[in-house]
Design a protein around this motif. Structure first.
Motif, PDB file in Angstrom:
ATOM      1  N   UNK A  96       0.819  -1.213   0.000  1.00 45.58           N
ATOM      2  CA  UNK A  96       0.000   0.000   0.000  1.00 45.58           C
ATOM      3  C   UNK A  96       0.848   1.257   0.000  1.00 45.58           C
ATOM      4  N   UNK A 132       4.212   1.522  -0.797  1.00 46.26           N
ATOM      5  CA  UNK A 132       5.242   1.678  -1.827  1.00 46.26           C
ATOM      6  C   UNK A 132       4.739   1.478  -3.242  1.00 46.26           C
ATOM      7  N   UNK A 163       1.671   2.428  -4.071  1.00 51.98           N
ATOM      8  CA  UNK A 163       0.948   3.671  -4.308  1.00 51.98           C
ATOM      9  C   UNK A 163       1.868   4.805  -3.884  1.00 51.98           C
ATOM     10  N   UNK A 164       1.347   6.005  -3.890  1.00 53.68           N
ATOM     11  CA  UNK A 164       2.169   7.149  -3.509  1.00 53.68           C
ATOM     12  C   UNK A 164       2.058   7.439  -2.023  1.00 53.68           C
ATOM     13  N   UNK A 165       1.326   6.589  -1.285  1.00 50.75           N
ATOM     14  CA  UNK A 165       1.066   6.892   0.122  1.00 50.75           C
ATOM     15  C   UNK A 165       2.360   7.073   0.913  1.00 50.75           C
ATOM     16  N   UNK A 172       5.374   7.986   0.008  1.00 52.71           N
ATOM     17  CA  UNK A 172       6.045   9.257  -0.284  1.00 52.71           C
ATOM     18  C   UNK A 172       5.296  10.418   0.354  1.00 52.71           C
ATOM     19  N   UNK A 173       3.967  10.380   0.285  1.00 57.35           N
ATOM     20  CA  UNK A 173       3.196  11.484   0.852  1.00 57.35           C
ATOM     21  C   UNK A 173       3.341  11.512   2.379  1.00 57.35           C
ATOM     22  N   UNK A 221       5.926  10.508   4.023  1.00 55.52           N
ATOM     23  CA  UNK A 221       7.258  11.053   4.293  1.00 55.52           C
ATOM     24  C   UNK A 221       7.311  12.557   4.082  1.00 55.52           C
ATOM     25  N   UNK A 222       6.585  13.025   3.077  1.00 54.58           N
ATOM     26  CA  UNK A 222       6.555  14.464   2.824  1.00 54.58           C
ATOM     27  C   UNK A 222       5.903  15.196   3.991  1.00 54.58           C
ATOM     28  N   UNK A 226       4.378  20.356   2.491  1.00 53.70           N
ATOM     29  CA  UNK A 226       3.439  19.369   1.970  1.00 53.70           C
ATOM     30  C   UNK A 226       2.054  19.988   1.798  1.00 53.70           C
ATOM     31  N   UNK A 259      -0.886  18.484  -0.591  1.00 58.30           N
ATOM     32  CA  UNK A 259      -1.039  17.165   0.029  1.00 58.30           C
ATOM     33  C   UNK A 259      -2.115  17.257   1.110  1.00 58.30           C
ATOM     34  N   UNK A 260      -2.969  16.246   1.165  1.00 56.54           N
ATOM     35  CA  UNK A 260      -3.988  16.223   2.214  1.00 56.54           C
ATOM     36  C   UNK A 260      -3.351  15.769   3.520  1.00 56.54           C
ATOM     37  N   UNK A 268      11.563  10.011   6.515  1.00 60.33           N
ATOM     38  CA  UNK A 268      11.905   8.699   5.970  1.00 60.33           C
ATOM     39  C   UNK A 268      11.667   7.581   6.977  1.00 60.33           C
TER      40      UNK A 268
END
Lengths: 392, 529
Positions: free
Chosen positions: A200, A202, A204-206, A208-209, A211-212, A220, A225-226, A284
């Motif tokens: 879920x 890695x 998807x973008x979850x 990275x988001x 981590x942002x 963010x 970003x939500x 990270x």
């Protein structure tokens, strides 16, 4: 700022500056130690189609902590923390056992299903509460979750009427003591959740988001970003893992003890995350590291017990080894040991994990690890007999 | 314009530019700094700067962002070591290693953010570290008496036993000053003391500052508000780019001259832009963005602004004039408390950045590190962040497509090193800025809000970014361009809105605007325009 000096390129070789590598080394050393001191440590036998032996025990006993630590990793990656998981675990156990105990047909699978479903639902609700306090009300995570940590065991006691509830429900007990393909059900369940989370976050973008949001919440937010719903979601998820862990641990002993179930498991979960190299400052994260961290903790406990170290000394011994692991991971020491690559400003040694999130320059992970981290989990896990899992 | 400041009081009137003979001999300065040079890695923050503070005078330190004001203050107060130069206090050469040493020599500093203990009482804050003692313990009665005396000297009606944190920031700042008075400071440094105060609070602060000045204290005052500087100061030192421009008596320096000295008039050496600011009025009847009476209490007064397709609208004004605040409202980064916004004639409410992004608006913050880059992530992830956020977490940008997009924009913007897997925090400021621009260009915005896109970056990257903005506008994008550098705004903008003291004071076409005319507008507040 000068033109960039170093390029942290994805390195295929072993990267000595990564805490994950050192956590793996520590686990390996621990296992080696066991192999020397106690040659029978790695003996795994098959009985009734089930695996038995120290390595299997370590896996099984590490499962609840690891499960929660997976959720905790995501929470910590968003700069948060959840102290209430132990209480959620207790509530989950109390709810499920109370339902089974009060049902007219305790041993039927339907009762077990209702008990499990209700306990998980209650866990989700508690997670929604925590996430609401943190992401909407804006309370500091440590304080917000302290509320439930304190009140949670009281709630569990109310549910069980202050009693230790015992009940026998074969379907339910399977969660704690059952086997799938020769492996303990607890291990398989945990592995399953781990794989789902890895995919879920890695695939998807979850990831990275998350981590942002954890690295720079304002940047963010301005990038659209939500942040709020992401933060909220991770608290719901960690509570879900705690609820599952509650079912597993309580099913294992066929009893719900509101006072003792999952006591201090929040600290073990946080410790596992930190040993795995995810910084409490957020950003990270590494699921591989978390897996290693949870296994190190459990292998340590198992080792000391098989060595016959008196229980009083076990915790001391653990502390010493954990300090050693942190020292190995400390940037300064890593810098001395390994090749250098990041401009290490503000070197902080995480002996005492930083309690505040300010330091944004203590970043253990490199992109290389993070990218290929999760699925390589659960490797040559380790060993030992005796039951000394979460219910210590 | 307010009246010129009152004549210097206390100890006669020292003059730097001895053009008029004075009846009283000039007293020696209490602090004299000369030839102060401070080097940071790669940057010379201060280059042979001098500063003289006279007893009984309020001295304003002026300069734009990055001029070296705070560096100079930190050199004086022992926070930074200087590489060259001398500091004398009362004629005695000093070299302060720590802020405590500077304080011991009578130099007290009150910072913008009050650095007292909000959980202690007013009394405890005033005497902290110097508590009167009696038989080994703190003498609370004597402490209270001392605090009361100091507060009384400053005519502050304040309960010394009250907890500091309960008072508004303005009062806390006055307590910080009272603390300085309690140490018998000869020099009081006020670093941006008024930035968060309202008019009444500023008046109260100034009353206290004047009282101190009249007692012979030398006050060093830093503020971005020109009106306040002219109201309170007797003397000014102007810095620019780490160098001393001049020292003046406030009464002898016109605002126009001051602004010119602060901004500088170095003619641009950058290459010519492809596109000249257009003189014709936009043909589209409906502007891409129209703000009417848009404002936010305490940040920016209600402002009208039209941004047309293919045009660059410049926002000019000094720091603190409201240029950043206005830009943030246009992006929903802060919520407006008044007024309305229209995009292509449709009324919109931008409550969050997401809402603005959905309208095709993009925003590069002036605070690159705090609000732009996500330091732990790679250049690739940073470039893709806004686009990915818009798609939602489920619909991940496919690896290959992402790589192609990133490579394309990194090449187009000449990001160095050309390594998408590098951590962004290892990049130079200019390259970070390019990455952030790439992040937004990827979302194909129709309106690009750039707040100080060229600040603190080297001259080459700066020229590249200016050329890019120019090219984007030529392709039809609308741009709002904010910069502290007037030349830059003038070169790039089709239309310039001039801001001052949190309000828009003029709106001029870029083709006819000149440096002089805009400087004049900033200085006069449009009164004479």
């Amino acid at each position: 700022m000068p033109e960039t000096p170093t390029t942290p390129r994805a390195r295929r070789m072993v990267d000595l500056s990564s805490p994950v590598v050192w956590a793996a080394a520590a686990l390996l050393a621990l296992l080696l130690f066991n192999a020397v001191v106690n040659p029978g440590f790695f003996a795994v036998r098959i009985q009734d189609g089930h695996l038995f032996g120290s390595p299997v025990d370590v896996l099984k006993n590490a499962a609840p902590t690891l499960l929660i630590a997976v959720g905790m990793t995501l929470v910590i990656a968003t700069r948060g923390i959840d102290l209430s998981v132990g209480a959620v675990l207790a509530i989950s156990g109390a709810v499920s056992f109370t339902i089974i105990d009060g049902s007219s047909d305790p041993s039927s699978p339907a009762t077990a299903a209702i008990a499990i479903g209700t306990a998980l639902a209650v866990g989700l609700v508690l997670g929604v509460w925590n996430g609401f306090l943190v992401s909407v009300v804006g309370i500091q995570p440590i304080i917000a979750t302290l509320v439930l940590m304190t009140a949670g065991r009281g709630l569990a006691m109310l549910v069980t009427d202050g009693q230790i509830i015992t009940a026998e429900s074969p379907a339910f007990t399977w969660l704690g003591r059952g086997y799938v393909l020769g492996l303990p059900a607890q291990v398989v369940l945990t592995l399953l959740v781990l794989l789902v989370v890895a995919a879920l976050t890695r695939r998807t973008a979850l990831g990275t988001l998350i981590e942002a949001v954890g690295t720079n919440p304002e940047a963010a937010r301005l990038a659209g970003v939500r942040s709020r719903s992401i933060t909220w979601t991770v608290y719901v998820f960690v509570a879900f893992t705690a609820a599952v862990a509650g079912l597993m641990t309580n099913a294992n002993v066929s009893a719900a003890d509101a006072n003792r179930a999952g006591l201090f498991i929040e600290l073990d979960a946080i410790l596992a995350v930190v040993i795995g190299g995810t910084s409490l400052a957020g950003g990270r994260y590494s699921l591989t590291g978390t897996v290693l961290g949870a296994l190190i903790l459990q292998a340590l406990t198992t080792t000391t017990l098989t060595m016959g170290v008196p229980d009083e000394y076990v915790r001391l011994f653990k502390a010493v080894v954990i300090i050693a692991v942190f020292l190995l991971q400390a940037p300064r020491i890593r810098a001395a040991l390994g090749r250098r690559r990041r401009g290490a400003r503000g070197v902080t040694s995480p002996d005492v994990p930083p309690t505040d999130a300010a330091a944004d320059d203590v970043r253990p992970l490199t992109p290389a690890q993070a990218a290929n981290s999760p699925t390589t989990a659960m490797p040559d896990a380790a060993p030992s007999p005796t039951d000394q899992g979460v219910l210590r | 314009m307010p009246a010129p400041p009152p004549a210097t009081t206390g100890g006669g009137a020292p003059l730097l530019l001895e053009t008029h003979a004075m009846s009283t001999p000039a007293p020696s300065p209490v602090v004299e700094m000369s030839g102060i040079t401070i080097e940071f890695p790669g940057v010379r923050a201060l280059d042979g700067v001098g500063l003289r503070l006279f007893p009984g005078e309020v001295h304003a330190l002026m300069g734009e962002n990055g001029a070296g004001k705070s560096t100079l203050i930190k050199a004086l107060t022992g926070v930074y070591r200087y590489d060259a130069g001398t500091v004398t206090v009362d004629g005695v050469p000093q070299r302060f290693g720590t802020p405590a040493e500077a304080q011991g020599a009578g130099i007290s500093t009150v910072y913008q953010e009050v650095n007292l203990c909000p959980n202690l009482t007013v009394t405890e804050n005033i005497v902290l570290g110097r508590e009167p003692r009696r038989r080994g313990s703190i003498d609370r009665r004597a402490s209270r008496e001392r605090a009361r005396r100091v507060l009384g000297e400053l005519h502050l009606d304040l309960d010394p036993g009250s907890v500091l944190g309960r008072h508004p920031i303005a009062v806390q700042q006055l307590v910080a000053i009272a603390r300085a008075v309690d140490t018998d400071a000869k020099v009081l440094v006020l670093d941006e003391p008024t930035s968060s105060l309202d008019a009444g609070e500023v008046a109260e602060l100034f009353r206290v500052v004047r009282a101190l000045r009249d007692r012979g204290v030398a006050v060093l005052f830093v503020s971005h508000f020109l009106d306040q500087v002219y109201e309170i100061s007797d003397r000014m030192t102007v810095l620019r780019n780490g160098r001393l421009v001049a020292e003046h008596r406030t009464a002898e320096l016109s605002r126009l001259q001051l602004v010119q000295e602060m901004i500088g008039r170095e003619l641009s050496t950058l290459e010519h832009l492809d596109r000249e600011p257009s003189a014709d009025t936009p043909t589209d009847a409906v502007p891409r963005l129209r703000a009417r009476r848009l404002g936010r209490t305490g940040a920016i007064a209600p402002t009208d602004l039209d941004v047309h397709a293919g045009r660059v609208t410049g926002l000019a004004g000094l720091l603190g004039s409201g240029r950043t605040e206005l830009t943030r409202l246009l992006f929903g980064a802060d919520r407006a408390t008044s007024g309305s916004l229209e995009v292509d004639g449709r009324p919109v409410r931008l409550r969050t950045p997401r809402a603005a992004i959905a309208e095709g608006i993009a925003f590069c913050s002036e605070d690159r590190k705090g609000e732009g880059v996500v330091g732990d992530l790679t250049v690739r992830d940073n470039v893709l962040l806004a686009l990915q956020a818009r798609r939602g977490w489920l619909r991940r940008i496919p690896r290959k497509q992402g790589d192609e997009l990133v490579a394309k924009y990194m090449q187009a913007l000449d990001v160095r090193p050309a390594d998408p897997d590098a951590l962004i925090r290892n990049l130079s400021g200019g390259n970070q800025q390019k990455v952030l621009l790439a992040r937004w260009l990827l979302t194909e915005p129709r309106l690009l809000l750039l707040d100080e896109p060229t600040r603190g970056i080297d001259i080459g990257a700066k020229a590249q970014i200016q050329a890019l903005v120019s090219q984007l506008a030529a392709e039809g994008m609308s741009v709002v361009f904010v910069s502290a550098e007037l030349e830059e705004v003038l070169r790039i903008s089709d239309r310039i809105t001039v801001l001052r003291d949190h309000r828009a004071v003029a709106d001029v076409p870029g083709s006819t605007a000149t440096l002089d005319s805009v400087v004049d507008l900033i200085a006069s507040g449009g009164d004479r325009a």
